[in-house]
Write an enzyme that holds these catalytic residues in place. Sequence first.
Site, PDB file in Angstrom:
ATOM      1  N   HIS A 176      -7.065  -7.279   6.747  1.00  0.00           N
ATOM      2  CA  HIS A 176      -6.438  -8.096   6.875  1.00  0.00           C
ATOM      3  C   HIS A 176      -6.509  -8.514   6.911  1.00  0.00           C
ATOM      4  O   HIS A 176      -7.051  -9.872   6.836  1.00  0.00           O
ATOM      5  CB  HIS A 176      -6.405  -7.531   8.513  1.00  0.00           C
ATOM      6  N   SER A 233       2.745  -6.157   7.529  1.00  0.00           N
ATOM      7  CA  SER A 233       1.627  -6.867   8.348  1.00  0.00           C
ATOM      8  C   SER A 233       2.867  -8.241   8.641  1.00  0.00           C
ATOM      9  O   SER A 233       3.129  -8.842   9.832  1.00  0.00           O
ATOM     10  CB  SER A 233       0.838  -7.444   7.958  1.00  0.00           C
ATOM     11  N   VAL A 266      -9.083 -10.215  13.872  1.00  0.00           N
ATOM     12  CA  VAL A 266      -7.805  -9.220  14.618  1.00  0.00           C
ATOM     13  C   VAL A 266      -7.370  -8.334  15.658  1.00  0.00           C
ATOM     14  O   VAL A 266      -7.620  -8.593  16.264  1.00  0.00           O
ATOM     15  CB  VAL A 266      -8.161  -7.735  13.390  1.00  0.00           C
ATOM     16  N   ILE A 267      -5.606  -8.584  15.878  1.00  0.00           N
ATOM     17  CA  ILE A 267      -4.626  -8.128  17.006  1.00  0.00           C
ATOM     18  C   ILE A 267      -3.766  -7.642  16.568  1.00  0.00           C
ATOM     19  O   ILE A 267      -2.891  -7.911  15.609  1.00  0.00           O
ATOM     20  CB  ILE A 267      -5.009  -9.664  17.482  1.00  0.00           C
TER      21      ILE A 267
HETATM   22  N1  LIG Z   1      -5.184 -10.070  11.256  1.00  0.00           N
HETATM   23  C1  LIG Z   1      -4.354  -9.496  11.880  1.00  0.00           C
HETATM   24  O1  LIG Z   1      -4.415  -9.683  13.659  1.00  0.00           O
HETATM   25  N2  LIG Z   1      -3.897  -9.149  11.350  1.00  0.00           N
HETATM   26  C2  LIG Z   1      -2.768  -7.787  11.733  1.00  0.00           C
HETATM   27  N3  LIG Z   1      -2.722  -7.868  13.079  1.00  0.00           N
HETATM   28  C3  LIG Z   1      -1.251  -6.828  12.891  1.00  0.00           C
HETATM   29  O2  LIG Z   1      -1.223  -6.393  13.783  1.00  0.00           O
HETATM   30  N4  LIG Z   1      -1.069  -6.840  11.740  1.00  0.00           N
HETATM   31  C4  LIG Z   1      -1.489  -7.330  10.864  1.00  0.00           C
HETATM   32  O3  LIG Z   1      -1.356  -7.902   9.074  1.00  0.00           O
END
Ligand SMILES: NC(=O)N[C@H]1NC(=O)NC1=O
Length: 174
Positions: free
Chosen positions: A67, A84, A120-121
Site C-alpha cells: 500500500h 488509490s 493503512v486505513i
Molecule cells: N496507506 C493507505 O491506507 N493507503 C490506502 N488506503 C486507501 O483507502 N487506499 C489506499 O491506497
Amino acid sequence: MDINAVNALSYGEFLEIFGNVIEKCPIIPAAIWIHRPFTGLADIEAHISDFIDSLPESGKEGILRCHPDLAGRELQSGALTRDSQEEQRAAGFTDLQPVEVSRMRSLNSEYKERFGFPFVICARLNTKRDITRELLDRLGNDRAAERARAIDEVKKICALRLRNLMLSDSTNKL
Ligand SMILES: NC(=O)N[C@H]1NC(=O)NC1=O
C-alpha cells in the site's frame, strides 16, 4: 455486472477486472479463482478474507507493504494506482496545504519506523481529520494488534473496490 457475468469471465478477464481489489496483490484474486462459481459479492469477499487470514504474519505484512502512503510522494508524482488515487482524493488528500503534507509525511515515517510497514486505513470511510487522529491512536498499539487492525482496513478497502466493480459495467473495459 452481476455474479453470473463474473462467473462467465475467463481467468485473464477476471484478473484484469479484479486484479487490484487488494492493492498491487493480484495473486489474491488469482488464488481465489479456484472457488468459482461464486454465489455473490459476499462470497468473493469471504474467499479473499479467508485467504488473507490463512497467510503467515509475514505474508500479511507483505500485503500492507504493497500500500502506498497516504499523502505520500506517489500521490504527488501521479504514480498511484487509479483506485488509490480516487480513494485518497475522496478523503481530501489531493487538496492538502503544504503544512498538512509535512505533518502526514512525518506521522507516516514515525509509524513505519515503529511497525515496519506503512499505515493503512480505508480512506473512503474517513476524512483526513479522522485519519490523522487514527494514526496517532494506532501508534500506541503493539505490533500484532496493529497488524490485525491494518489488515481489517485492507478488507474494508477491498469490500468497497469490489462493490464499485460490481456496480459499474466493468466488462466494458475488456
Ligand atoms: N496507506 C493507505 O491506507 N493507503 C490506502 N488506503 C486507501 O483507502 N487506499 C489506499 O491506497
